[in-house]
Design a protein around this motif. Structure first.
Motif, PDB file in Angstrom:
ATOM      1  N   THR A  99       0.800  -1.228   0.000  1.00 52.53           N
ATOM      2  CA  THR A  99       0.000   0.000   0.000  1.00 52.53           C
ATOM      3  C   THR A  99       0.832   1.277   0.000  1.00 52.53           C
ATOM      4  OG1 THR A  99      -0.120   0.219   2.417  1.00 52.53           O
ATOM      5  CG2 THR A  99      -1.751  -1.220   1.359  1.00 52.53           C
ATOM      6  N   GLY A 100       2.113   1.188   0.387  1.00 51.65           N
ATOM      7  CA  GLY A 100       2.908   2.405   0.542  1.00 51.65           C
ATOM      8  C   GLY A 100       2.523   3.202   1.772  1.00 51.65           C
ATOM      9  N   ARG A 101       1.839   2.537   2.701  1.00 51.55           N
ATOM     10  CA  ARG A 101       1.308   3.222   3.882  1.00 51.55           C
ATOM     11  C   ARG A 101       1.709   2.509   5.162  1.00 51.55           C
ATOM     12  NH1 ARG A 101      -5.061   4.428   2.399  1.00 51.55           N
ATOM     13  NH2 ARG A 101      -4.710   6.505   1.513  1.00 51.55           N
ATOM     14  N   TYR A 102       1.652   3.252   6.276  1.00 50.51           N
ATOM     15  CA  TYR A 102       1.864   2.678   7.591  1.00 50.51           C
ATOM     16  C   TYR A 102       0.512   2.303   8.196  1.00 50.51           C
ATOM     17  CZ  TYR A 102       6.414   4.937   6.947  1.00 50.51           C
ATOM     18  OH  TYR A 102       7.629   5.342   6.453  1.00 50.51           O
ATOM     19  N   ALA A 103       0.570   1.630   9.340  1.00 49.51           N
ATOM     20  CA  ALA A 103      -0.641   1.062   9.932  1.00 49.51           C
ATOM     21  C   ALA A 103      -1.637   2.111  10.392  1.00 49.51           C
ATOM     22  CB  ALA A 103      -0.277   0.150  11.096  1.00 49.51           C
ATOM     23  N   ASN A 104      -1.183   3.341  10.633  1.00 48.63           N
ATOM     24  CA  ASN A 104      -2.140   4.359  11.049  1.00 48.63           C
ATOM     25  C   ASN A 104      -3.199   4.596   9.982  1.00 48.63           C
ATOM     26  OD1 ASN A 104       0.012   5.740   9.491  1.00 48.63           O
ATOM     27  ND2 ASN A 104      -1.226   7.566   9.906  1.00 48.63           N
ATOM     28  N   LEU A 105      -2.914   4.236   8.729  1.00 48.40           N
ATOM     29  CA  LEU A 105      -3.901   4.353   7.655  1.00 48.40           C
ATOM     30  C   LEU A 105      -4.463   2.991   7.231  1.00 48.40           C
ATOM     31  CD1 LEU A 105      -2.449   7.077   5.234  1.00 48.40           C
ATOM     32  CD2 LEU A 105      -4.269   7.313   6.919  1.00 48.40           C
ATOM     33  N   HIS A 106      -3.586   1.996   6.999  1.00 44.48           N
ATOM     34  CA  HIS A 106      -4.126   0.731   6.473  1.00 44.48           C
ATOM     35  C   HIS A 106      -4.738  -0.146   7.559  1.00 44.48           C
ATOM     36  CE1 HIS A 106      -0.716  -1.671   7.873  1.00 44.48           C
ATOM     37  NE2 HIS A 106       0.160  -0.977   7.145  1.00 44.48           N
ATOM     38  N   LYS A 107      -4.375   0.054   8.831  1.00 45.72           N
ATOM     39  CA  LYS A 107      -5.019  -0.585   9.989  1.00 45.72           C
ATOM     40  C   LYS A 107      -4.684  -2.074  10.165  1.00 45.72           C
ATOM     41  CE  LYS A 107      -7.012   3.317  10.917  1.00 45.72           C
ATOM     42  NZ  LYS A 107      -6.471   4.175  11.988  1.00 45.72           N
ATOM     43  N   TRP A 108      -3.616  -2.536   9.535  1.00 45.16           N
ATOM     44  CA  TRP A 108      -3.123  -3.886   9.821  1.00 45.16           C
ATOM     45  C   TRP A 108      -1.927  -3.727  10.750  1.00 45.16           C
ATOM     46  CZ3 TRP A 108      -3.426  -8.251   5.695  1.00 45.16           C
ATOM     47  CH2 TRP A 108      -4.735  -8.338   5.211  1.00 45.16           C
ATOM     48  N   TRP A 109      -2.188  -3.769  12.042  1.00 40.55           N
ATOM     49  CA  TRP A 109      -1.206  -3.385  13.051  1.00 40.55           C
ATOM     50  C   TRP A 109      -0.194  -4.482  13.364  1.00 40.55           C
ATOM     51  CZ3 TRP A 109      -1.558   1.649  14.323  1.00 40.55           C
ATOM     52  CH2 TRP A 109      -2.786   2.296  14.121  1.00 40.55           C
ATOM     53  N   HIS A 110      -0.649  -5.721  13.375  1.00 40.04           N
ATOM     54  CA  HIS A 110       0.212  -6.865  13.702  1.00 40.04           C
ATOM     55  C   HIS A 110      -0.546  -8.103  13.270  1.00 40.04           C
ATOM     56  CE1 HIS A 110       3.616  -8.720  15.642  1.00 40.04           C
ATOM     57  NE2 HIS A 110       2.861  -9.442  16.451  1.00 40.04           N
ATOM     58  N   ASN A 111       0.137  -9.242  13.177  1.00 39.72           N
ATOM     59  CA  ASN A 111      -0.592 -10.473  12.880  1.00 39.72           C
ATOM     60  C   ASN A 111      -1.702 -10.672  13.907  1.00 39.72           C
ATOM     61  OD1 ASN A 111       1.107 -10.947  10.749  1.00 39.72           O
ATOM     62  ND2 ASN A 111       1.946 -12.872  11.548  1.00 39.72           N
ATOM     63  N   ASN A 112      -2.910 -10.897  13.412  1.00 36.33           N
ATOM     64  CA  ASN A 112      -4.098 -11.087  14.245  1.00 36.33           C
ATOM     65  C   ASN A 112      -4.479  -9.833  15.027  1.00 36.33           C
ATOM     66  OD1 ASN A 112      -4.381 -13.862  13.479  1.00 36.33           O
ATOM     67  ND2 ASN A 112      -2.710 -14.355  14.894  1.00 36.33           N
ATOM     68  N   ASP A 113      -4.000  -8.690  14.593  1.00 32.16           N
ATOM     69  CA  ASP A 113      -4.395  -7.409  15.193  1.00 32.16           C
ATOM     70  C   ASP A 113      -4.728  -6.454  14.055  1.00 32.16           C
ATOM     71  OD1 ASP A 113      -4.842  -5.133  16.659  1.00 32.16           O
ATOM     72  OD2 ASP A 113      -2.839  -5.037  17.554  1.00 32.16           O
ATOM     73  N   TYR A 114      -5.977  -6.597  13.569  1.00 34.19           N
ATOM     74  CA  TYR A 114      -6.427  -5.812  12.434  1.00 34.19           C
ATOM     75  C   TYR A 114      -7.548  -4.874  12.869  1.00 34.19           C
ATOM     76  CZ  TYR A 114      -4.361  -9.929  10.173  1.00 34.19           C
ATOM     77  OH  TYR A 114      -3.531 -10.958   9.805  1.00 34.19           O
ATOM     78  N   GLY A 115      -7.647  -3.744  12.212  1.00 38.31           N
ATOM     79  CA  GLY A 115      -8.807  -2.895  12.423  1.00 38.31           C
ATOM     80  C   GLY A 115     -10.082  -3.644  12.064  1.00 38.31           C
ATOM     81  N   LYS A 116     -11.160  -3.365  12.766  1.00 32.94           N
ATOM     82  CA  LYS A 116     -12.424  -4.080  12.552  1.00 32.94           C
ATOM     83  C   LYS A 116     -13.467  -3.172  11.902  1.00 32.94           C
ATOM     84  CE  LYS A 116     -11.026  -7.826  14.772  1.00 32.94           C
ATOM     85  NZ  LYS A 116     -11.595  -8.168  16.080  1.00 32.94           N
ATOM     86  N   ILE A 117     -14.351  -3.786  11.126  1.00 31.64           N
ATOM     87  CA  ILE A 117     -15.488  -3.068  10.549  1.00 31.64           C
ATOM     88  C   ILE A 117     -16.761  -3.854  10.861  1.00 31.64           C
ATOM     89  CG2 ILE A 117     -14.181  -1.958   8.703  1.00 31.64           C
ATOM     90  CD1 ILE A 117     -15.257  -4.113   6.811  1.00 31.64           C
ATOM     91  N   ASP A 118     -17.842  -3.147  10.953  1.00 37.12           N
ATOM     92  CA  ASP A 118     -19.146  -3.751  11.203  1.00 37.12           C
ATOM     93  C   ASP A 118     -19.819  -3.996   9.857  1.00 37.12           C
ATOM     94  OD1 ASP A 118     -21.629  -4.536  11.976  1.00 37.12           O
ATOM     95  OD2 ASP A 118     -22.055  -2.798  13.241  1.00 37.12           O
ATOM     96  N   ASP A 119     -19.953  -5.272   9.490  1.00 38.22           N
ATOM     97  CA  ASP A 119     -20.572  -5.603   8.202  1.00 38.22           C
ATOM     98  C   ASP A 119     -22.028  -6.042   8.361  1.00 38.22           C
ATOM     99  OD1 ASP A 119     -20.274  -8.026   9.409  1.00 38.22           O
ATOM    100  OD2 ASP A 119     -19.266  -9.010   7.726  1.00 38.22           O
ATOM    101  N   GLY A 120     -22.616  -5.751   9.516  1.00 37.17           N
ATOM    102  CA  GLY A 120     -24.013  -6.074   9.741  1.00 37.17           C
ATOM    103  C   GLY A 120     -24.249  -7.431  10.369  1.00 37.17           C
ATOM    104  N   THR A 121     -23.181  -8.214  10.524  1.00 37.31           N
ATOM    105  CA  THR A 121     -23.319  -9.510  11.182  1.00 37.31           C
ATOM    106  C   THR A 121     -23.102  -9.335  12.683  1.00 37.31           C
ATOM    107  OG1 THR A 121     -20.992 -10.013  10.748  1.00 37.31           O
ATOM    108  CG2 THR A 121     -22.594 -10.776   9.127  1.00 37.31           C
TER     109      THR A 121
END
Length: 527
Positions: A99-121
């Protein structure tokens, strides 16, 4: 800026690729080889006094140092960087590079530590990388009119693989896409309610981690290959491939076969190609051929260097249910053997490009995703986890630099570098953190970056030319490189440090708050 507003850009990229006015013959082909869990110290041209033995311990035993005649030649004739940084572990490092980006934007901080989104489930889901960062290396290449192929390890969980900007893919292990593979019993299946796994080959219960083989008798899936009946399906998928598949099938070689077949097809069509080859070599794996092995790096096919080229010994493996005879055709285990097989792969690339007459119009970039297992992987101690090899070989491109370059490079720099190489642009209002390396390589520019940065969840690491802050909050003097590439002197008394060291510490400290939003913006915001 809310990066999620760029989601429609995924569709625009596809359209841009279709209407590109660029002529393929004017654009250099690009092969990006991304190795797995290999510290810079494992490559002999880095000159480290210490490397890794098969058990994972540090060693200075020359018997366990890789022999890499091809890498050595390319390092001498091309360009290699003394201090290139990844993140500390696989997924966030791949996210940085793609992505050319750091985690503050892409939100993949560490293995098994990802930003979450609510997909309605019921439960929020880890965010797909293309939702936070929809302009990636594959999309850029398509935008520039390139044919694109992704081969090897993916490490892109929770994602639709057809949305990364790659026309075709050969993925090992294919189980990332489907689950249990019907073609191979070289699989460790997680036992429900337990921390153990069952080895399908032997039926034994073991304590390792669930996986399908990405080395011998591997789990492979193809995406959009001409032989496919569906967009993504298991391989082998033809009568011929099913007949030849078996114990001696080695995933890294399967990847090379599909890469070369893709290159031939696209070159015949007059299109430049972009190969994203995410090698498994360097990564640990369960040794199905020798379940009692004490090494995390299973042996490779035997290759021999005669001073001019490699000869690969055709593997012969017999046996079943965990008892196998390799008849001397499989190497000893160890990461040095993986590095040597990577050297063989690069030789294969060079021979193929020469055979096709396109060596001078093809750029090879080699790097890795994080430090070696046990030594650096997932470590935020100094730069053990972040210091990776970085080499560019670009004959015919009129580079003004050659050999060792004592500069700072981030894997985030690859995306804008590719944009320059491929002759395409990144929208001005699309934020990235990488800086193109191409101006440095093609001009009299003397410096590339003032600092490089990495992350591990809420831990931040940063270094300049004189000082480095690691994830433990310790400062280190990096103005001189120790023989083992890591034994820097810790700075505990700043009163004794030089004014230049203190000034750089203050500059780096002022940068960190711009990326320090793990606790305040861990998850992406959808508007």
């Amino acid at each position: 800026m809310n990066s999620l507003k760029w989601i429609p850009y995924l569709r625009l990229i596809t359209l841009a690729a279709l209407v590109s006015v660029a002529h393929g013959k004017d654009k250099p082909n690009v092969i990006l080889i991304f190795a797995d869990d290999i510290s810079a110290r494992e490559l002999p041209f880095y000159g480290s006094s210490t490397w890794t033995e098969p058990s994972g311990r540090d060693t200075q035993d020359p018997n366990f140092q890789a022999k890499t005649p091809v890498f050595d030649k390319l390092a001498e004739e091309g360009v290699w960087v003394t201090n290139a940084w990844a993140a500390t572990v696989c997924s966030p490092s791949r996210a940085m590079m793609m992505t050319g980006r750091y985690a503050n934007l892409h939100k993949w901080w560490h293995n098994n530590d990802y930003g979450k989104i609510d997909d309605g489930t019921k439960w929020p889901k880890p965010v797909a990388l293309y939702l936070t960062s929809p302009l990636q290396i594959g999309h850029l290449a398509q935008q520039a009119g390139y044919a694109t192929q992704w081969s090897g390890k993916t490490q892109m969980k929770h994602c639709d693989y057809e949305l990364f900007g790659f026309d075709e893919g050969c993925f090992t292990p294919g189980s990332y896409l489907f689950g249990q593979n019907p073609h191979t019993d070289f699989q460790l299946i997680q036992n429900k309610g337990k921390k153990t796994q069952t080895n399908l080959d032997t039926g034994e219960e073991i304590d390792f981690y669930a996986q399908a083989s990405w080395y011998w008798q591997p789990s492979v899936a193809l995406m959009n290959h001409p032989s496919n009946k569906e967009a993504i399906e298991w391989w082998p998928n033809t009568p011929e491939s099913k007949k030849s598949f078996g114990l001696t099938t080695y995933a890294p070689d399967v990847e090379m076969d599909f890469i070369f077949e893709f290159i031939e097809r696209k070159h015949a069509e007059g299109k430049p190609f972009f190969i994203y080859h995410t090698e498994h070599l360097g990564h640990d794996g369960f040794d199905y051929l020798d379940p009692t092995s004490g090494s995390m790096w299973p042996g490779t096919p035997v290759v021999e260097w005669d001073g001019e080229g490699y000869t690969r010994i055709e593997p012969k493996i017999t046996g079943d249910k965990g008892v196998y005879d390799t008849h001397g055709t499989v190497s000893d285990p160890g990461i040095h053997k993986h590095v040597e097989y990577l050297d063989y792969h690069v030789w294969l690339y060079m021979e193929k490009l020469k055979e096709m007459g396109i060596e001078d119009n093809t750029i090879i970039i080699f790097c890795a995703d994080n430090g070696t297992w046990k030594y650096g992987k997932s470590s935020h101690d100094r730069q053990k986890g972040t210091h990776v090899p970085f080499l560019i070989y670009a004959p015919g491109q009129n580079l003004t630099k050659q050999g060792e370059q004592d500069i700072l490079v981030s894997l985030a720099d690859i995306l804008p570098t590719l944009a320059d190489i491929m002759g395409t642009e990144i929208p001005e209002d699309y934020e990235i953190h990488g800086e193109s390396l191409w101006p440095y390589l093609t001009s009299d520019q003397e410096k590339h970056r003032d600092w490089i940065y990495a992350y591990k969840s809420d831990k931040q690491l940063i270094r300049g030319d004189k000082v480095m802050l690691d994830g433990y909050g310790k400062w280190w003097d990096v103005s001189e490189t120790p023989d083992d590439l890591i034994s820097f002197a810790q700075i505990t008394d700043w009163e004794t440090a030089s004014p230049e060291h203190r000034a750089e510490r203050d500059r780096l400290s002022a940068i960190l708050p711009d990326y320090d939003n793990y606790h305040t913006e861990h998850d992406p915001v959808i508007q």
